[in-house]
Design a protein around this motif. Structure first.
Motif, PDB file in Angstrom:
ATOM      1  N   ILE A  57       4.805   5.499 -11.715  1.00 12.90           N
ATOM      2  CA  ILE A  57       4.381   6.577 -11.042  1.00 12.90           C
ATOM      3  C   ILE A  57       4.002   7.724 -11.956  1.00 12.90           C
ATOM      4  N   LEU A  58       2.804   8.450 -11.874  1.00 15.02           N
ATOM      5  CA  LEU A  58       2.377   9.531 -12.874  1.00 15.02           C
ATOM      6  C   LEU A  58       3.065  10.681 -12.385  1.00 15.02           C
ATOM      7  N   LYS A  95      -1.269   8.365 -18.398  1.00 10.65           N
ATOM      8  CA  LYS A  95      -2.731   8.550 -18.011  1.00 10.65           C
ATOM      9  C   LYS A  95      -3.706   7.918 -19.030  1.00 10.65           C
ATOM     10  N   ALA A  96      -3.592   6.501 -18.802  1.00 11.88           N
ATOM     11  CA  ALA A  96      -4.453   5.659 -19.766  1.00 11.88           C
ATOM     12  C   ALA A  96      -5.731   5.274 -19.060  1.00 11.88           C
ATOM     13  N   ALA A  97      -6.797   5.097 -19.771  1.00 13.48           N
ATOM     14  CA  ALA A  97      -8.080   4.827 -18.984  1.00 13.48           C
ATOM     15  C   ALA A  97      -8.044   3.612 -18.238  1.00 13.48           C
ATOM     16  N   GLY A  98      -7.391   2.439 -18.615  1.00 13.18           N
ATOM     17  CA  GLY A  98      -7.289   1.431 -17.910  1.00 13.18           C
ATOM     18  C   GLY A  98      -6.617   1.342 -16.764  1.00 13.18           C
ATOM     19  N   ASN A  99      -5.744   2.100 -16.605  1.00 19.12           N
ATOM     20  CA  ASN A  99      -5.128   2.342 -15.119  1.00 19.12           C
ATOM     21  C   ASN A  99      -5.972   2.335 -14.054  1.00 19.12           C
ATOM     22  N   TYR A 100      -7.275   3.201 -14.427  1.00 22.69           N
ATOM     23  CA  TYR A 100      -8.012   3.684 -13.352  1.00 22.69           C
ATOM     24  C   TYR A 100      -9.078   2.547 -13.297  1.00 22.69           C
ATOM     25  N   SER A 101      -9.751   1.823 -14.422  1.00 17.84           N
ATOM     26  CA  SER A 101     -10.557   0.972 -14.148  1.00 17.84           C
ATOM     27  C   SER A 101      -9.940  -0.195 -13.323  1.00 17.84           C
ATOM     28  N   ALA A 102      -8.589  -0.353 -13.430  1.00 19.94           N
ATOM     29  CA  ALA A 102      -8.033  -1.599 -12.728  1.00 19.94           C
ATOM     30  C   ALA A 102      -8.027  -1.430 -11.384  1.00 19.94           C
ATOM     31  N   GLN A 103      -8.129   0.177 -11.014  1.00 21.36           N
ATOM     32  CA  GLN A 103      -7.884   0.429  -9.515  1.00 21.36           C
ATOM     33  C   GLN A 103      -9.593   0.345  -8.945  1.00 21.36           C
ATOM     34  N   PHE A 104     -10.448   0.173  -9.550  1.00 24.30           N
ATOM     35  CA  PHE A 104     -11.815   0.170  -8.849  1.00 24.30           C
ATOM     36  C   PHE A 104     -12.074  -1.061  -7.941  1.00 24.30           C
ATOM     37  N   TYR A 105     -11.570  -2.150  -8.570  1.00 23.99           N
ATOM     38  CA  TYR A 105     -11.975  -3.476  -7.503  1.00 23.99           C
ATOM     39  C   TYR A 105     -11.382  -3.272  -6.165  1.00 23.99           C
ATOM     40  N   PRO A 106     -10.101  -3.102  -6.188  1.00 18.70           N
ATOM     41  CA  PRO A 106      -9.383  -3.056  -4.985  1.00 18.70           C
ATOM     42  C   PRO A 106      -9.739  -1.955  -3.987  1.00 18.70           C
ATOM     43  N   THR A 107     -10.199  -0.863  -4.733  1.00 21.99           N
ATOM     44  CA  THR A 107     -10.878   0.463  -4.139  1.00 21.99           C
ATOM     45  C   THR A 107     -12.164   0.016  -3.544  1.00 21.99           C
ATOM     46  N   LYS A 108     -12.908  -0.804  -4.201  1.00 23.73           N
ATOM     47  CA  LYS A 108     -14.152  -1.061  -3.617  1.00 23.73           C
ATOM     48  C   LYS A 108     -13.953  -2.130  -2.204  1.00 23.73           C
ATOM     49  N   LEU A 109     -12.994  -2.854  -2.304  1.00 28.17           N
ATOM     50  CA  LEU A 109     -12.539  -3.734  -1.083  1.00 28.17           C
ATOM     51  C   LEU A 109     -12.239  -2.894  -0.072  1.00 28.17           C
ATOM     52  N   ASN A 157      -0.918  11.555  -6.459  1.00 28.74           N
ATOM     53  CA  ASN A 157       0.522  11.473  -5.846  1.00 28.74           C
ATOM     54  C   ASN A 157       0.371  11.492  -4.349  1.00 28.74           C
ATOM     55  N   VAL A 158       1.481  11.194  -3.811  1.00 22.92           N
ATOM     56  CA  VAL A 158       1.205  11.196  -2.354  1.00 22.92           C
ATOM     57  C   VAL A 158       2.244  11.701  -1.673  1.00 22.92           C
ATOM     58  N   PHE A 159       2.037  12.591  -0.633  1.00 21.38           N
ATOM     59  CA  PHE A 159       3.247  13.077   0.187  1.00 21.38           C
ATOM     60  C   PHE A 159       3.265  12.437   1.811  1.00 21.38           C
ATOM     61  N   PHE A 160       4.327  12.576   2.206  1.00 27.24           N
ATOM     62  CA  PHE A 160       4.538  12.202   3.708  1.00 27.24           C
ATOM     63  C   PHE A 160       5.285  13.335   4.485  1.00 27.24           C
ATOM     64  N   ARG A 161       4.709  13.700   5.563  1.00 25.64           N
ATOM     65  CA  ARG A 161       5.686  14.624   6.324  1.00 25.64           C
ATOM     66  C   ARG A 161       5.891  13.936   7.536  1.00 25.64           C
ATOM     67  N   ILE A 162       7.399  13.842   7.692  1.00 29.75           N
ATOM     68  CA  ILE A 162       7.870  13.066   8.625  1.00 29.75           C
ATOM     69  C   ILE A 162       8.802  14.203   9.462  1.00 29.75           C
ATOM     70  N   GLY A 163       8.515  14.535  10.707  1.00 28.17           N
ATOM     71  CA  GLY A 163       9.316  15.553  11.390  1.00 28.17           C
ATOM     72  C   GLY A 163       8.858  16.840  10.535  1.00 28.17           C
ATOM     73  N   ASP A 164       9.697  17.543   9.993  1.00 30.88           N
ATOM     74  CA  ASP A 164       9.312  18.926   9.128  1.00 30.88           C
ATOM     75  C   ASP A 164      10.134  18.689   7.733  1.00 30.88           C
ATOM     76  N   GLY A 182       2.978  13.844 -11.788  1.00 26.25           N
ATOM     77  CA  GLY A 182       1.612  14.951 -11.490  1.00 26.25           C
ATOM     78  C   GLY A 182       1.914  16.417 -11.754  1.00 26.25           C
ATOM     79  N   VAL A 183       1.205  17.240 -12.120  1.00 27.50           N
ATOM     80  CA  VAL A 183       1.322  18.638 -12.238  1.00 27.50           C
ATOM     81  C   VAL A 183       1.355  19.397 -10.849  1.00 27.50           C
ATOM     82  N   THR A 184       0.378  18.940 -10.151  1.00 27.75           N
ATOM     83  CA  THR A 184       0.333  19.513  -8.744  1.00 27.75           C
ATOM     84  C   THR A 184       1.461  19.026  -8.037  1.00 27.75           C
ATOM     85  N   ARG A 185       1.715  17.776  -8.199  1.00 26.38           N
ATOM     86  CA  ARG A 185       2.951  17.015  -7.304  1.00 26.38           C
ATOM     87  C   ARG A 185       4.114  18.102  -7.615  1.00 26.38           C
ATOM     88  N   LYS A 186       4.440  18.392  -8.781  1.00 20.59           N
ATOM     89  CA  LYS A 186       5.599  19.180  -9.296  1.00 20.59           C
ATOM     90  C   LYS A 186       5.341  20.554  -8.706  1.00 20.59           C
TER      91      LYS A 186
END
Length: 354
Positions: free
Chosen positions: A255-256, A196-210, A237-244, A258-262
């Motif tokens: 990939i981080l 959880k390095a600060a730079g990971n998040y600043s690097a996301q800002f530009y593509p997210t703005k697009l 983190n992201v989850f996908f439900r395909i079928g059940d 994540g505590v919530t992910r676990k």
């Protein structure tokens, strides 16, 4: 570290800001409590932790955090139950991950007595800022920065660990639509994506703005090498439900963990929901959307807990997700919140009383 936890120095604020805060109309992460914790690392050892009034502090312009980005953080929450007791959710996991981030960024590990013990002492002082009621929480931001001076490109020898607290309600509002990344990457193999390095998040800002400019709220990141594997959604983190079946990517250098992910995976398994932790392909998601087996996509993280996604775009084609009565996302969120707010039995042993 020689200092015992009982040696934490506490300097109380002369007045409190709490009566000036409208707790029903709080913007996430903009309001902070009266006190903060500071603990400095100098001469190869951690100094005495100090809890003091929340305020700016002086730092040398050549501090390495400014020039080489040595900065890490965590996100946690505290909750208040009907008995006015305050609870943390899996703080050991945040402490463990914080120190993994520290090692990866060539920073010193923070002792448990400072991270967990200092946090508990701070929360005891700020307990009135933790409001009872589902949806209310106190967001906790532990972080560490390099404060050593000098612009030579090498790790600092001095660091500052801090904890600040911010009352919070829900993180996102409104419907969330995402676009699948085809060019930009959140992280790469061998890099710092799992920290959880600060730079990971600043690097996301530009593509997210697009993405925002195109009418989307977030991005689903794909792997850096082929852009064929689905990895994270925005800062979650992201989850996908395909079928059940509930699918999510395995943790990796990209990939981080994540505590919530676990926690989502553990609740799903307990409730008999089929789960698969494996690479999930973009083409698999698109095919499931087209044949009607894609039921849900949701992000999982501390701030929002679980955030349903209503649709996604890939190569200028938009896919709307069905509106379900039996949503895995909302059901798991409810069960997770009930554990966090002590409204249901914590059979996992996740909650820790302050």
């Amino acid at each position: 570290m020689n200092s015992l936890l009982s040696d934490i120095k506490i300097i109380k604020a002369q007045t409190s800001k709490i009566n000036e805060v409208d707790f029903e109309n709080i913007t996430f992460g903009n309001t902070f409590t009266d006190h903060m914790l500071i603990c400095d690392f100098r001469n190869g050892a951690w100094e005495q932790p100090v809890i003091k009034p929340y305020e700016p502090f002086m730092i040398d312009p050549s501090a390495k955090v400014f020039h080489y980005g040595q900065a890490i953080f965590e996100g946690m929450k505290a909750y208040k139950d009907a008995n006015e007791d305050i609870w943390l959710f899996r703080p050991d996991q945040n402490h463990e991950r914080f120190n993994k981030s520290a090692v990866r960024m060539a920073m010193p590990e923070v002792p448990e007595e400072v991270f967990i013990g200092g946090l508990k002492a701070l929360l005891q002082l700020e307990k009135e800022w933790v409001k009872f009621g589902k949806g209310n929480a106190l967001y906790i931001r532990p972080f560490m920065i390099a404060i050593g001076s000098g612009v030579i490109a090498q790790p600092s020898t001095q660091y500052r660990f801090m904890i600040i607290l911010s009352p919070a309600k829900s993180y996102y509002s409104g419907e969330v639509k995402v676009v699948i990344a085809e060019h930009f990457s959140r992280a790469a193999n061998g890099g710092i994506g799992a920290a959880k390095a600060a730079g990971n998040y600043s690097a996301q800002f530009y593509p997210t703005k697009l993405a925002n400019d195109q009418g989307f709220q977030q991005i689903i990141w794909t792997d850096d090498a082929t852009h064929t594997k689905l990895e994270e959604a925005g800062t979650m983190n992201v989850f996908f439900r395909i079928g059940d079946t509930l699918l999510t990517a395995p943790t990796s250098e990209r990939i981080l963990d994540g505590v919530t992910r676990k926690s989502v995976l553990d609740i799903a398994k307990r409730d008999g929901i089929a789960t698969e932790v494996r690479p999930v392909l973009v083409e698999e998601l698109v095919a499931a959307a087209k044949n009607g087996t894609l039921k849900e996509i949701f992000g999982a993280g501390t701030a929002a807990v679980i955030n349903p996604i209503v649709g996604f775009s890939f190569r200028d084609e938009y896919f709307e997700l069905p509106k379900l009565e039996n949503s895995f996302a909302l059901d798991i969120k409810e069960k997770l919140n009930n554990i966090q707010y002590k409204l249901a039995e914590d059979t996992f042993g996740w909650t820790v009383k302050v």
